[in-house]
Scaffold this motif. Structure first.
Motif, mmCIF file in Angstrom:
data_model
loop_
_atom_site.group_PDB
_atom_site.id
_atom_site.type_symbol
_atom_site.label_atom_id
_atom_site.label_comp_id
_atom_site.label_asym_id
_atom_site.label_seq_id
_atom_site.Cartn_x
_atom_site.Cartn_y
_atom_site.Cartn_z
ATOM 1 N N ALA A 371 0.816 -1.217 0.000
ATOM 2 C CA ALA A 371 0.000 0.000 0.000
ATOM 3 C C ALA A 371 0.848 1.265 0.000
ATOM 4 O O ALA A 371 0.313 2.366 -0.193
ATOM 5 N N SER A 372 2.164 1.132 0.194
ATOM 6 C CA SER A 372 3.037 2.305 0.163
ATOM 7 C C SER A 372 3.290 2.802 -1.256
ATOM 8 O O SER A 372 3.721 3.936 -1.442
ATOM 9 N N ILE A 373 3.082 1.958 -2.256
ATOM 10 C CA ILE A 373 3.325 2.348 -3.652
ATOM 11 C C ILE A 373 2.064 3.000 -4.202
ATOM 12 O O ILE A 373 1.042 2.348 -4.428
ATOM 13 N N GLY A 374 2.138 4.317 -4.397
ATOM 14 C CA GLY A 374 0.982 5.029 -4.919
ATOM 15 C C GLY A 374 0.837 4.901 -6.418
ATOM 16 O O GLY A 374 -0.271 4.780 -6.935
ATOM 17 N N GLU A 375 1.969 4.919 -7.134
ATOM 18 C CA GLU A 375 1.912 4.837 -8.601
ATOM 19 C C GLU A 375 3.228 4.318 -9.143
ATOM 20 O O GLU A 375 4.296 4.606 -8.597
ATOM 21 N N VAL A 376 3.139 3.552 -10.226
ATOM 22 C CA VAL A 376 4.287 3.134 -11.025
ATOM 23 C C VAL A 376 4.176 3.869 -12.354
ATOM 24 O O VAL A 376 3.107 3.856 -12.982
ATOM 25 N N ARG A 377 5.245 4.514 -12.821
ATOM 26 C CA ARG A 377 5.142 5.286 -14.065
ATOM 27 C C ARG A 377 6.503 5.405 -14.745
ATOM 28 O O ARG A 377 7.542 5.133 -14.142
ATOM 29 N N HIS A 389 1.995 7.457 2.241
ATOM 30 C CA HIS A 389 1.511 6.816 3.452
ATOM 31 C C HIS A 389 0.281 5.984 3.081
ATOM 32 O O HIS A 389 -0.622 6.481 2.401
ATOM 33 N N PRO A 390 0.244 4.713 3.468
ATOM 34 C CA PRO A 390 -0.843 3.825 3.050
ATOM 35 C C PRO A 390 -2.220 4.417 3.304
ATOM 36 O O PRO A 390 -2.478 5.037 4.345
ATOM 37 N N GLY A 391 -3.092 4.242 2.294
ATOM 38 C CA GLY A 391 -4.450 4.734 2.395
ATOM 39 C C GLY A 391 -4.614 6.197 2.063
ATOM 40 O O GLY A 391 -5.724 6.737 2.122
ATOM 41 N N THR A 392 -3.519 6.865 1.712
ATOM 42 C CA THR A 392 -3.561 8.288 1.381
ATOM 43 C C THR A 392 -2.681 8.534 0.159
ATOM 44 O O THR A 392 -2.057 7.615 -0.369
ATOM 45 N N PRO A 395 2.745 12.288 0.568
ATOM 46 C CA PRO A 395 4.094 11.835 0.196
ATOM 47 C C PRO A 395 4.845 11.267 1.392
ATOM 48 O O PRO A 395 4.752 11.786 2.507
ATOM 49 N N ASP A 396 5.604 10.195 1.147
ATOM 50 C CA ASP A 396 6.380 9.548 2.202
ATOM 51 C C ASP A 396 7.857 9.527 1.802
ATOM 52 O O ASP A 396 8.384 8.517 1.315
ATOM 53 N N ALA A 397 8.519 10.661 2.019
ATOM 54 C CA ALA A 397 9.942 10.754 1.690
ATOM 55 C C ALA A 397 10.773 9.857 2.596
ATOM 56 O O ALA A 397 11.815 9.332 2.179
ATOM 57 N N ASN A 422 9.696 11.843 -2.572
ATOM 58 C CA ASN A 422 9.042 10.562 -2.259
ATOM 59 C C ASN A 422 8.982 9.608 -3.443
ATOM 60 O O ASN A 422 8.117 8.736 -3.496
ATOM 61 N N VAL A 423 9.903 9.778 -4.394
ATOM 62 C CA VAL A 423 9.921 8.931 -5.587
ATOM 63 C C VAL A 423 11.237 8.166 -5.650
ATOM 64 O O VAL A 423 12.315 8.749 -5.497
ATOM 65 N N LEU A 424 11.139 6.858 -5.866
ATOM 66 C CA LEU A 424 12.305 6.033 -6.192
ATOM 67 C C LEU A 424 12.366 5.924 -7.706
ATOM 68 O O LEU A 424 11.409 5.460 -8.348
#
Length: 453
Positions: A371-377, A389-392, A395-397, A422-424
């Motif tokens: 749930a920590s992964i918001g988007e793959v692009r 942050h899961p469910g939201t 951003p989780d830097a 907050n992007v890898l």
């Protein structure tokens, strides 16, 4: 501990290998020397010091071998110390290292310009000028546009990164660490919203239309189209977090510029020269920019940037107004010619597409369980995951920093990005083996699983 020795001309063994704690004793020794010799503001993301690199690995001073998912920030696209690059550069520096193209010119500069003119989008007459860095090339693109149009203003976009010189820092959107403490900035630089589908306030479906309406208002009503020399945009934003604009948006912006006599500049410093599975990311949108800026992957690790574009625009600068002592250095030009040769001979455009497809499939599968992964692009071998942050969508830097450390300790080098940190982002060399790619993705999978447990 004695550092690993790699014979001259040999590529390191293509294996992940951890011999010491990370960082190891030799890297820590170098870090201590660095603390005395270098200014505090000059920082590095990894805590290990390189001894050798090639293929898909980086070997540190303690003999640890890491899978490379960064390519020196998209520079060593054809692999570090790529054989053709090494061979051509060696021959070149044995012949001559510098004469200054502005003083005594040489053929390799012309040959690189011919290559770029041939592969850049569009069948119109083109010219190319060479520089040392992406920042320098962007800045000169602005100079060409101003000389051609006689106008002063420059339009850029939210989340953009264009460089660290005063001009390009003024064009860059992110304050910390790029702009903070370095103002005042260059005037006549204006910023428009970029459609960031994942974070657009009214939803992804509305992003393109609403962002374009803001652009129209900015250019036509606030700045005045007759005052705008150029609009510059990254077809996929790099430092901004690998943001891919909605399909059709870039074409719409290009048409808008053409209708108003504004020079449309594609900043392909990070996306260009095969990274996305085409010579230029502009090709995915059938774009024909007036000017294209390249650097990073252009010369296989040697410093080289370029502006390529319409002949009438490029010919507008006055004689002697463009150039630099080191611009188009002959060794860097030799490296660039080897890069073109390698991409064609080794099928690396196709390889970039295959890497991108494989990474996207694997990362999308991870996202279903994390749930920590918001988007793959991303596109091609330019892929990112945005962590929240899961469910939201908050951003989780901290998660990016934690995962970066987790990966490094286990032998995988990654990079962060994004306006919110907050992007890898993943930029593997196109020469990485399928085995190393899978192994690196396995480390990421374990890292995400550890966070979810």
């Amino acid at each position: 501990m004695t550092a690993v020795q790699v014979p001259d001309g040999a590529q390191p063994d293509q294996v992940r290998r951890i011999r010491t704690e990370i960082p190891g004793p030799r890297s820590m020794e170098l870090a201590q020397r660095r603390g005395v010799a270098l200014p505090a503001g000059l920082v590095s993301s990894a805590q290990v010091y390189v001894q050798a690199a090639g293929g898909g690995v980086v070997v540190d001073a303690d003999g640890n071998s890491f899978i490379d998912f960064g390519s020196g920030i998209a520079v060593t696209t054809v692999g570090n110390a790529a054989p053709r690059v090494v061979e051509r550069v060696t021959r070149q520096v044995q012949a001559y290292t510098h004469t200054c193209f502005l003083a005594t010119p040489y053929e390799p500069y012309i040959a690189v310009a011919e290559e770029l003119n041939a592969v850049a989008p569009g069948d119109h007459a083109k010219r190319t000028a060479l520089f040392n860095t992406g920042s320098e090339a962007v800045e000169n693109a602005v100079k060409y546009a101003r000389a051609f149009t006689g106008r002063p203003a420059v339009v850029t976009f939210d989340h953009a990164f264009h460089g660290r010189t005063l001009m390009t820092m003024s064009m860059t959107a992110k304050n910390r660490p790029y702009r903070q403490a370095f103002g005042p900035f260059v005037p006549e630089v204006y910023r428009a919203p970029l459609p960031y589908p994942y974070r657009w306030p009214s939803g992804a479906a509305a992003a393109a239309d609403e962002a374009f309406a803001h652009l129209e208002l900015l250019v036509d009503s606030q700045v005045g189209a007759e005052s705008v020399a150029c609009l510059i945009i990254e077809p996929i934003q790099g430092e901004g977090g690998f943001i891919v604009p909605p399909d059709g948006f870039l074409r719409r912006v290009s048409d808008f510029c053409r209708e108003r006599g504004i020079v449309f500049v594609a900043d392909e410093v990070q996306t260009g020269i095969g990274r996305t599975g085409a010579w230029f990311a502009s090709e995915h949108e059938a774009l024909v920019p007036d000017l294209v800026v390249t650097a990073k992957g252009l010369a296989g690790g040697m410093p080289l940037g370029a502006v390529t574009g319409r002949a009438d625009i490029m010919d507008a600068a006055p004689p002697g107004g463009i150039g630099g002592t080191y611009s188009g250095n002959p060794a860097a030009c030799a490296a660039a010619l080897a890069v073109f040769e390698t991409i064609r001979a080794d099928g690396l455009l196709e390889r970039a597409r295959a890497i991108g497809a494989g990474m996207t499939t694997e990362l999308t599968a991870m996202a279903r369980d994390c749930a920590s992964i918001g988007e793959v692009r991303g596109r091609g071998a330019m892929i990112a995951v945005e962590l929240v942050h899961p469910g939201t969508k908050r951003p989780d830097a901290a998660a990016v920093a934690e995962l970066g450390r987790y990966c490094q300790e286990r032998g995988l080098l990654t990079l962060s990005a994004g306006t919110y940190g907050n992007v890898l982002r993943f930029l593997p060399p196109l020469t990485i083996s399928d085995e190393l790619l899978a192994e690196g993705l396995g480390i990421l999978r374990d890292g995400f699983a550890a966070r979810s447990s």
